[in-house]
Design a protein around this motif. Structure first.
Motif, PDB file in Angstrom:
ATOM      1  N   ARG A  24      20.329 -47.916 -10.439  1.00 44.00           N
ATOM      2  CA  ARG A  24      19.098 -47.803  -9.960  1.00 44.00           C
ATOM      3  C   ARG A  24      18.877 -47.644  -8.463  1.00 44.00           C
ATOM      4  O   ARG A  24      18.040 -46.833  -8.082  1.00 44.00           O
ATOM      5  N   GLU A  25      19.633 -48.335  -7.642  1.00 42.90           N
ATOM      6  CA  GLU A  25      19.534 -48.232  -6.356  1.00 42.90           C
ATOM      7  C   GLU A  25      19.815 -47.103  -5.548  1.00 42.90           C
ATOM      8  O   GLU A  25      19.197 -46.793  -4.331  1.00 42.90           O
ATOM      9  N   ASP A  26      20.401 -46.183  -6.354  1.00 44.56           N
ATOM     10  CA  ASP A  26      20.771 -44.901  -5.527  1.00 44.56           C
ATOM     11  C   ASP A  26      19.732 -43.678  -5.919  1.00 44.56           C
ATOM     12  O   ASP A  26      20.175 -42.644  -5.799  1.00 44.56           O
ATOM     13  N   GLU A  27      18.793 -43.834  -6.959  1.00 44.54           N
ATOM     14  CA  GLU A  27      18.091 -42.958  -7.491  1.00 44.54           C
ATOM     15  C   GLU A  27      17.529 -41.867  -6.302  1.00 44.54           C
ATOM     16  O   GLU A  27      17.157 -41.065  -6.771  1.00 44.54           O
ATOM     17  N   GLU A  28      17.288 -42.418  -5.175  1.00 42.62           N
ATOM     18  CA  GLU A  28      16.554 -41.642  -4.229  1.00 42.62           C
ATOM     19  C   GLU A  28      17.652 -40.371  -3.801  1.00 42.62           C
ATOM     20  O   GLU A  28      17.039 -39.477  -3.024  1.00 42.62           O
ATOM     21  N   TRP A  29      18.699 -40.360  -4.198  1.00 41.05           N
ATOM     22  CA  TRP A  29      19.816 -39.142  -3.927  1.00 41.05           C
ATOM     23  C   TRP A  29      19.794 -38.086  -4.982  1.00 41.05           C
ATOM     24  O   TRP A  29      20.556 -37.421  -4.638  1.00 41.05           O
ATOM     25  N   PHE A  30      19.074 -38.311  -6.044  1.00 49.28           N
ATOM     26  CA  PHE A  30      18.972 -37.422  -7.003  1.00 49.28           C
ATOM     27  C   PHE A  30      18.359 -36.065  -6.246  1.00 49.28           C
ATOM     28  O   PHE A  30      17.342 -36.021  -5.764  1.00 49.28           O
ATOM     29  N   ASN A  31      18.735 -34.780  -6.560  1.00 51.61           N
ATOM     30  CA  ASN A  31      18.394 -33.827  -6.041  1.00 51.61           C
ATOM     31  C   ASN A  31      17.643 -32.641  -7.492  1.00 51.61           C
ATOM     32  O   ASN A  31      17.478 -31.653  -6.984  1.00 51.61           O
ATOM     33  N   ARG A  32      17.677 -33.268  -8.468  1.00 56.96           N
ATOM     34  CA  ARG A  32      17.385 -32.418  -9.596  1.00 56.96           C
ATOM     35  C   ARG A  32      16.218 -33.456 -10.457  1.00 56.96           C
ATOM     36  O   ARG A  32      17.014 -34.512 -10.784  1.00 56.96           O
ATOM     37  N   LYS A  33      15.361 -32.968 -11.068  1.00 58.10           N
ATOM     38  CA  LYS A  33      14.572 -33.671 -11.937  1.00 58.10           C
ATOM     39  C   LYS A  33      15.173 -33.622 -13.277  1.00 58.10           C
ATOM     40  O   LYS A  33      15.900 -32.892 -13.910  1.00 58.10           O
ATOM     41  N   ASP A  34      15.180 -34.785 -13.961  1.00 64.29           N
ATOM     42  CA  ASP A  34      15.765 -35.043 -15.242  1.00 64.29           C
ATOM     43  C   ASP A  34      14.778 -34.852 -16.199  1.00 64.29           C
ATOM     44  O   ASP A  34      14.215 -35.869 -16.798  1.00 64.29           O
ATOM     45  N   GLY A  35      14.481 -33.663 -16.507  1.00 61.15           N
ATOM     46  CA  GLY A  35      13.630 -33.169 -17.494  1.00 61.15           C
ATOM     47  C   GLY A  35      13.633 -33.624 -18.933  1.00 61.15           C
ATOM     48  O   GLY A  35      12.668 -33.612 -19.799  1.00 61.15           O
ATOM     49  N   GLU A  36      14.879 -34.004 -19.356  1.00 61.48           N
ATOM     50  CA  GLU A  36      15.351 -34.331 -20.794  1.00 61.48           C
ATOM     51  C   GLU A  36      15.734 -35.504 -20.933  1.00 61.48           C
ATOM     52  O   GLU A  36      16.046 -35.869 -21.969  1.00 61.48           O
ATOM     53  N   GLY A  37      15.675 -36.565 -19.941  1.00 57.64           N
ATOM     54  CA  GLY A  37      15.960 -37.838 -19.994  1.00 57.64           C
ATOM     55  C   GLY A  37      17.341 -38.209 -20.177  1.00 57.64           C
ATOM     56  O   GLY A  37      17.677 -39.234 -21.124  1.00 57.64           O
ATOM     57  N   CYS A  38      18.206 -37.440 -19.521  1.00 57.66           N
ATOM     58  CA  CYS A  38      19.661 -37.927 -19.587  1.00 57.66           C
ATOM     59  C   CYS A  38      20.143 -39.135 -18.979  1.00 57.66           C
ATOM     60  O   CYS A  38      21.133 -39.559 -19.442  1.00 57.66           O
ATOM     61  N   ARG A  39      19.379 -39.501 -17.871  1.00 58.57           N
ATOM     62  CA  ARG A  39      20.056 -40.550 -17.001  1.00 58.57           C
ATOM     63  C   ARG A  39      19.500 -41.945 -17.793  1.00 58.57           C
ATOM     64  O   ARG A  39      18.565 -41.958 -18.309  1.00 58.57           O
ATOM     65  N   ARG A  40      20.581 -42.736 -17.536  1.00 57.69           N
ATOM     66  CA  ARG A  40      20.369 -44.104 -17.944  1.00 57.69           C
ATOM     67  C   ARG A  40      20.879 -44.882 -16.529  1.00 57.69           C
ATOM     68  O   ARG A  40      21.692 -44.946 -15.946  1.00 57.69           O
ATOM     69  N   PHE A  41      19.901 -46.018 -16.149  1.00 57.81           N
ATOM     70  CA  PHE A  41      20.006 -46.880 -15.160  1.00 57.81           C
ATOM     71  C   PHE A  41      20.812 -48.002 -15.190  1.00 57.81           C
ATOM     72  O   PHE A  41      20.466 -49.005 -16.184  1.00 57.81           O
ATOM     73  N   VAL A  42      21.730 -48.205 -14.364  1.00 53.19           N
ATOM     74  CA  VAL A  42      22.381 -49.737 -14.486  1.00 53.19           C
ATOM     75  C   VAL A  42      21.418 -50.353 -13.355  1.00 53.19           C
ATOM     76  O   VAL A  42      21.363 -50.113 -12.377  1.00 53.19           O
ATOM     77  N   GLU A  43      20.692 -51.303 -14.195  1.00 52.40           N
ATOM     78  CA  GLU A  43      19.595 -52.241 -13.487  1.00 52.40           C
ATOM     79  C   GLU A  43      20.228 -53.522 -12.616  1.00 52.40           C
ATOM     80  O   GLU A  43      20.099 -53.672 -11.595  1.00 52.40           O
ATOM     81  N   GLY A  44      21.171 -54.076 -13.532  1.00 54.06           N
ATOM     82  CA  GLY A  44      21.720 -55.527 -13.183  1.00 54.06           C
ATOM     83  C   GLY A  44      23.221 -55.228 -12.452  1.00 54.06           C
ATOM     84  O   GLY A  44      23.278 -54.149 -12.096  1.00 54.06           O
ATOM     85  N   GLY A  45      23.816 -56.216 -12.642  1.00 51.27           N
ATOM     86  CA  GLY A  45      25.018 -56.291 -11.948  1.00 51.27           C
ATOM     87  C   GLY A  45      26.225 -55.728 -12.790  1.00 51.27           C
ATOM     88  O   GLY A  45      27.283 -55.151 -12.170  1.00 51.27           O
ATOM     89  N   THR A  46      26.014 -55.403 -14.271  1.00 45.40           N
ATOM     90  CA  THR A  46      27.130 -54.885 -15.088  1.00 45.40           C
ATOM     91  C   THR A  46      26.209 -54.191 -15.940  1.00 45.40           C
ATOM     92  O   THR A  46      24.973 -54.663 -16.360  1.00 45.40           O
ATOM     93  N   ALA A  47      26.772 -53.184 -16.780  1.00 44.15           N
ATOM     94  CA  ALA A  47      26.199 -52.483 -18.018  1.00 44.15           C
ATOM     95  C   ALA A  47      27.378 -52.220 -18.993  1.00 44.15           C
ATOM     96  O   ALA A  47      28.334 -51.618 -18.581  1.00 44.15           O
ATOM     97  N   GLU A  48      27.375 -52.514 -20.158  1.00 48.10           N
ATOM     98  CA  GLU A  48      28.370 -51.944 -20.993  1.00 48.10           C
ATOM     99  C   GLU A  48      27.856 -50.767 -21.638  1.00 48.10           C
ATOM    100  O   GLU A  48      26.915 -50.602 -22.309  1.00 48.10           O
ATOM    101  N   VAL A  49      28.831 -49.866 -21.080  1.00 47.42           N
ATOM    102  CA  VAL A  49      28.555 -48.345 -21.460  1.00 47.42           C
ATOM    103  C   VAL A  49      28.795 -47.997 -22.850  1.00 47.42           C
ATOM    104  O   VAL A  49      27.880 -47.207 -23.626  1.00 47.42           O
ATOM    105  N   LEU A  50      30.020 -48.434 -23.309  1.00 51.39           N
ATOM    106  CA  LEU A  50      30.400 -48.472 -24.832  1.00 51.39           C
ATOM    107  C   LEU A  50      31.317 -49.859 -25.004  1.00 51.39           C
ATOM    108  O   LEU A  50      31.539 -50.470 -24.067  1.00 51.39           O
ATOM    109  N   GLU A  51      31.473 -50.019 -26.201  1.00 54.84           N
ATOM    110  CA  GLU A  51      32.097 -51.350 -26.557  1.00 54.84           C
ATOM    111  C   GLU A  51      33.420 -51.389 -25.648  1.00 54.84           C
ATOM    112  O   GLU A  51      34.275 -50.393 -25.884  1.00 54.84           O
ATOM    113  N   GLY A  52      33.566 -52.424 -24.920  1.00 56.86           N
ATOM    114  CA  GLY A  52      34.909 -52.499 -24.221  1.00 56.86           C
ATOM    115  C   GLY A  52      34.947 -51.843 -22.634  1.00 56.86           C
ATOM    116  O   GLY A  52      35.771 -51.815 -22.100  1.00 56.86           O
TER     117      GLY A  52
END
Length: 293
Positions: A145-173
């Motif tokens: 989330r902290e680096d979203e100012e550097w996007f240069n294309r709009k995400d019209g289809e909602g592909c992006r998922r933001f890591v908000e906290g210190g960690t995020a489990e992307v998939l199990e493990g």
């Protein structure tokens, strides 16, 4: 393949913009940032369709120690020249980091391995054509989330998922860890004691030879700007260490082919390298120097 083949791409960093290649701006906002650079020859642009007419191709290199890992990079070198890494996990495939060039051969290779469940990108220098990758493989792309100012294309289809906290489990493990440092949201990725570091932690040449290492021999550098060689201060090193300290890892996998450090003591070497950097910047009484494993 869902690629925006005629959109503008910076030839220096590989970033794709929501602009047609026929209408280039004066400069690339990624390369104009003091962490990056504009080549001496000046700003130039291309597109995926133009790259496909210049005999570019992606090369797939299986890891010699773990066939579930495949490095993918572009030849001839394009942009920064980094690799992305395909991780074949029991919960599905993850692509660590991204490269600009995407073609039918790459799509077929990855889909032949089972496609992608997720893409995770370490920092804005490697955002490249990530929306095209996400749409092609029908998967989300995880970014800080902290680096979203550097996007240069709009995400019209909602592909992006933001890591908000210190960690995020992307998939199990498979866990994304936010260390900051190079960028406020810089990420690394942990899977089965393998730490994928891109250049959040910069693997230096002396990291790769493990025999008869003299005291004071460093393994990693921690840089605000890698190409302009501006190091991070000890306060940032300490924040990075606190983010990594809870986790165990026995190998690191850097931004380019060949930058893989396999050593059960590699976590200690990360801390040692942070202390070496702080001491050689002239600091004597700072928090990172007091840390232990």
């Amino acid at each position: 393949m869902h690629t925006s083949k005629n959109l503008l791409i910076c030839t220096a960093c590989g970033t794709q913009f929501d602009l047609p290649a026929s209408q280039p701006p004066k400069g690339c906002r990624i390369c104009d940032d003091p962490r990056q650079f504009v080549p001496p020859t000046g700003q130039t642009w291309t597109s995926l369709s133009q790259l496909r007419t210049k005999d570019h191709r992606n090369v797939f290199t299986p890891d010699p120690h773990d066939p579930r890992l495949t490095s993918i990079h572009t030849e001839p070198k394009f942009g920064i020249g980094q690799r992305c890494i395909l991780l074949e996990t029991s919960a599905g495939n993850v692509l660590w980091d991204c490269i600009a060039y995407l073609d039918e051969e790459t799509e077929a290779f990855i889909k032949g391995k089972g496609g992608l469940k997720a893409i995770v990108i370490s920092h804005p220098h490697y955002y490249t054509t990530h929306l095209d990758w996400a749409k092609t493989f029908g998967c989300p792309v995880f970014v800080a989330r902290e680096d979203e100012e550097w996007f240069n294309r709009k995400d019209g289809e909602g592909c992006r998922r933001f890591v908000e906290g210190g960690t995020a489990e992307v998939l199990e493990g498979v866990v994304a860890i936010k260390t900051g440092g190079h960028f406020p949201g810089s990420l690394v990725l942990l899977w089965e004691k393998k730490l994928f570091i891109a250049d959040t932690l910069v693997t230096v040449p002396s990291a790769l030879y493990h025999v008869d290492r003299l005291p004071g021999t460093t393994s990693f550098a921690f840089m605000w700007s890698i190409p302009n060689m501006i190091p991070l201060p000890p306060s940032e090193l300490h924040k990075m260490w606190l983010a990594l300290r809870p986790f165990e890892f026995e190998s690191t996998h850097g931004a380019f082919n060949g930058l893989d450090v396999r050593d059960k003591n590699v976590k200690a070497r990360v801390l040692e390298s942070m202390k070496i950097q702080a001491k050689n910047e002239g600091w004597e009484d700072v928090a990172i120097l007091k840390e232990t494993l």
